[in-house]
Design a protein around this motif. Structure first.
Motif, PDB file in Angstrom:
ATOM      1  N   ARG A 140      40.493  38.826  25.890  1.00 37.57           N
ATOM      2  CA  ARG A 140      41.014  40.141  26.262  1.00 37.57           C
ATOM      3  C   ARG A 140      40.636  41.230  25.261  1.00 37.57           C
ATOM      4  NH1 ARG A 140      47.466  39.733  24.866  1.00 37.57           N
ATOM      5  NH2 ARG A 140      47.233  38.988  22.723  1.00 37.57           N
ATOM      6  N   ASP A 141      40.243  40.821  24.025  1.00 39.37           N
ATOM      7  CA  ASP A 141      39.861  41.801  23.009  1.00 39.37           C
ATOM      8  C   ASP A 141      38.354  42.047  22.980  1.00 39.37           C
ATOM      9  OD1 ASP A 141      42.488  42.147  22.180  1.00 39.37           O
ATOM     10  OD2 ASP A 141      42.380  40.473  20.760  1.00 39.37           O
ATOM     11  N   LEU A 142      37.611  41.490  23.948  1.00 35.85           N
ATOM     12  CA  LEU A 142      36.169  41.692  23.996  1.00 35.85           C
ATOM     13  C   LEU A 142      35.876  43.147  24.362  1.00 35.85           C
ATOM     14  CD1 LEU A 142      33.399  40.187  23.871  1.00 35.85           C
ATOM     15  CD2 LEU A 142      33.570  39.969  26.369  1.00 35.85           C
ATOM     16  N   VAL A 143      35.057  43.804  23.564  1.00 39.24           N
ATOM     17  CA  VAL A 143      34.712  45.201  23.808  1.00 39.24           C
ATOM     18  C   VAL A 143      33.603  45.266  24.860  1.00 39.24           C
ATOM     19  CG1 VAL A 143      33.798  47.332  22.796  1.00 39.24           C
ATOM     20  CG2 VAL A 143      35.386  45.898  21.491  1.00 39.24           C
ATOM     21  N   VAL A 144      33.858  46.004  25.935  1.00 45.53           N
ATOM     22  CA  VAL A 144      32.904  46.118  27.039  1.00 45.53           C
ATOM     23  C   VAL A 144      32.857  47.572  27.492  1.00 45.53           C
ATOM     24  CG1 VAL A 144      33.342  43.756  27.822  1.00 45.53           C
ATOM     25  CG2 VAL A 144      34.678  45.656  28.784  1.00 45.53           C
ATOM     26  N   HIS A 149      35.257  55.028  31.702  1.00 46.33           N
ATOM     27  CA  HIS A 149      36.101  55.199  30.519  1.00 46.33           C
ATOM     28  C   HIS A 149      35.380  54.853  29.225  1.00 46.33           C
ATOM     29  CE1 HIS A 149      39.796  55.820  32.920  1.00 46.33           C
ATOM     30  NE2 HIS A 149      39.252  54.936  33.756  1.00 46.33           N
ATOM     31  N   GLY A 150      34.140  54.457  29.293  1.00 45.40           N
ATOM     32  CA  GLY A 150      33.395  54.137  28.085  1.00 45.40           C
ATOM     33  C   GLY A 150      33.777  52.791  27.509  1.00 45.40           C
ATOM     34  N   GLU A 151      33.477  52.597  26.211  1.00 46.55           N
ATOM     35  CA  GLU A 151      33.748  51.319  25.558  1.00 46.55           C
ATOM     36  C   GLU A 151      35.240  51.156  25.273  1.00 46.55           C
ATOM     37  OE1 GLU A 151      31.539  50.512  22.047  1.00 46.55           O
ATOM     38  OE2 GLU A 151      29.823  49.706  23.150  1.00 46.55           O
ATOM     39  N   ASN A 155      40.812  44.169  28.334  1.00 41.73           N
ATOM     40  CA  ASN A 155      42.148  44.103  28.939  1.00 41.73           C
ATOM     41  C   ASN A 155      42.722  45.483  29.228  1.00 41.73           C
ATOM     42  OD1 ASN A 155      42.680  44.828  26.259  1.00 41.73           O
ATOM     43  ND2 ASN A 155      44.604  43.696  26.205  1.00 41.73           N
ATOM     44  N   ALA A 156      42.089  46.535  28.668  1.00 42.59           N
ATOM     45  CA  ALA A 156      42.554  47.901  28.945  1.00 42.59           C
ATOM     46  C   ALA A 156      42.200  48.342  30.353  1.00 42.59           C
ATOM     47  CB  ALA A 156      41.956  48.875  27.935  1.00 42.59           C
ATOM     48  N   THR A 169      34.998  46.056  36.183  1.00 42.19           N
ATOM     49  CA  THR A 169      34.591  45.836  34.794  1.00 42.19           C
ATOM     50  C   THR A 169      34.029  44.429  34.598  1.00 42.19           C
ATOM     51  OG1 THR A 169      36.291  47.393  34.034  1.00 42.19           O
ATOM     52  CG2 THR A 169      35.369  45.891  32.401  1.00 42.19           C
ATOM     53  N   VAL A 170      34.719  43.419  35.135  1.00 45.92           N
ATOM     54  CA  VAL A 170      34.253  42.034  34.994  1.00 45.92           C
ATOM     55  C   VAL A 170      32.943  41.843  35.758  1.00 45.92           C
ATOM     56  CG1 VAL A 170      34.773  39.620  35.504  1.00 45.92           C
ATOM     57  CG2 VAL A 170      36.552  41.122  34.584  1.00 45.92           C
TER      58      VAL A 170
END
Length: 377
Positions: A140-144, A149-151, A155-156, A169-170
């Motif tokens: 969930r903390d993987l930056v994508v 909304h950008g990077e 999980n956001a 997103t996924v």
């Protein structure tokens, strides 16, 4: 001549010397004679069609009641989903179905009532062509790149745009079509697991964790040692399974990461799925069918659920594939690495599964099959 009275016959008597005098008593005439001889009914086989017909009728009634009960539960789960989510999903093509599971667990936690981030993100691929079910765990903390909304941490996406944005997103991250989405509320899993009669979980290592104190006073909570889980297979009721899935820190293993929590969530989900397809649950289906989908919000139809249940029933545990994306930890974030592209190929079956590279640490990406665990490499 005088009349002689007929002599009275005396019943025979036994003396030491045996029977003397008198006649042997004849058969009794004071009632019907009982016969103990068993005479089998030669026409017993004529009852077989009647018994079979009754049994068949019972099965048909049970199946119909079960189906309608389950259909009501699916209908309620469909109504809970925002209609806009369906427009973000891809139609299924081929024999593989990709389902995005978004785990949430904040409805009952103080201070997180307004938080809607996804606590666990898992992509499930049901591949009927390969007779295999694959799980891809995404930290969930993987930056994508979150569309629009950008990077940000992945999980956001759930917080910013709900299941719709999470699916987009996924899909962008993996390059895979997201055919279905299911939001699982772990806070409601307790009642479901209890109705199923509990689940069996194999705990990989001993756990001691202190959170959600069950006692009302601070003094008692200060003396409390915390929740404990021994290593090995154990049967858990709904409350204990929920606690197990919520464990964030293990006092016995400081190296425990968010990956371990995601794996525990997957364990609970898979154990529930196995219990749902068990014979015992099928017997109880007419009574609990409408409650099975209570913790789930989804677009999947009754037909899709039945198809997935059949695939789960047919798929052996030895062919199940467990994968995870990983990266380099950077503070409270995880930065994606090139190996994640290989993991996606392994997840889809385009290449052979490879475990995390030795020395890659707690966030190493990779895939394993069967009962193996990804663990820390």
């Amino acid at each position: 001549m005088g009349c002689r009275m007929p002599s009275e016959e005396k019943p025979y008597r036994l003396y030491r010397g045996g029977r003397i005098k008198g006649k042997v008593p004849g058969p009794r005439t004071d009632g019907p004679r009982r016969s103990f001889a068993f005479k089998p009914n030669r026409n017993w086989w004529k009852a077989i069609p009647v018994v079979l017909a009754f049994f068949l009728l019972l099965v048909i009634v049970w199946a119909l009641v079960s189906y309608f009960q389950f259909r009501d539960g699916v209908s309620s789960a469909n109504k809970r989903l925002d209609p806009r989510v369906r427009r973000a999903l891809d139609p299924q093509r081929g024999k593989a179905t990709d389902i995005l599971l978004l785990g949430t667990d904040h409805a009952q936690l103080a201070g997180r009532e307004s938080a809607h981030r996804s606590d666990s993100i898992t992509l499930v691929r049901v591949d009927t062509g390969r007779h295999r079910i694959a799980y891809l765990s995404i930290p969930r903390d993987l930056v994508v790149d979150v569309p629009g909304h950008g990077e940000s941490k992945i999980n956001a996406a759930m917080q910013l745009g709900g299941p719709r944005l999470a699916a987009l997103t996924v899909g962008k991250l993996t390059g895979l079509p997201i055919n279905h989405v299911a939001v699982v509320d772990f806070s409601q899993f307790e009642k479901l697991i209890d109705k199923l009669g509990g689940i069996d979980i194999t705990v990989a290592k001993p756990i001691v964790s202190k959170f959600d104190c069950p006692y009302p006073t601070e003094e008692r909570c200060a003396q409390w040692d915390g929740w404990r889980f021994a290593k090995g297979k154990q049967h858990m009721d709904g409350h204990r399974a929920l606690i197990y899935s919520r464990v964030r820190k293990n006092a016995l293993d400081p190296s425990d990461t968010d990956f371990a929590r995601a794996e525990r969530n997957q364990q609970v989900l898979q154990a529930v799925a196995s219990k749902l397809t068990s014979f015992g649950t099928l017997v109880k289906l007419p009574f609990i069918g409408s409650d099975l989908l209570a913790p789930i919000t989804t677009d999947m139809s009754t037909k899709t659920f039945l198809s997935l249940g059949w695939s789960k029933f047919r798929t052996g545990g030895g062919s199940t594939l467990h994968c995870r994306l990983g990266g380099e930890p950077n503070g409270g974030e995880i930065r994606s690495v090139q190996e994640n592209l290989s993991v996606i190929q392994e997840f889809t079956g385009a290449s052979a599964p490879q475990p995390p590279v030795p020395g890659s640490g707690a966030f190493g990406p990779g895939c394993v099959t069967g009962s193996q665990t990804l663990g820390v490499r």
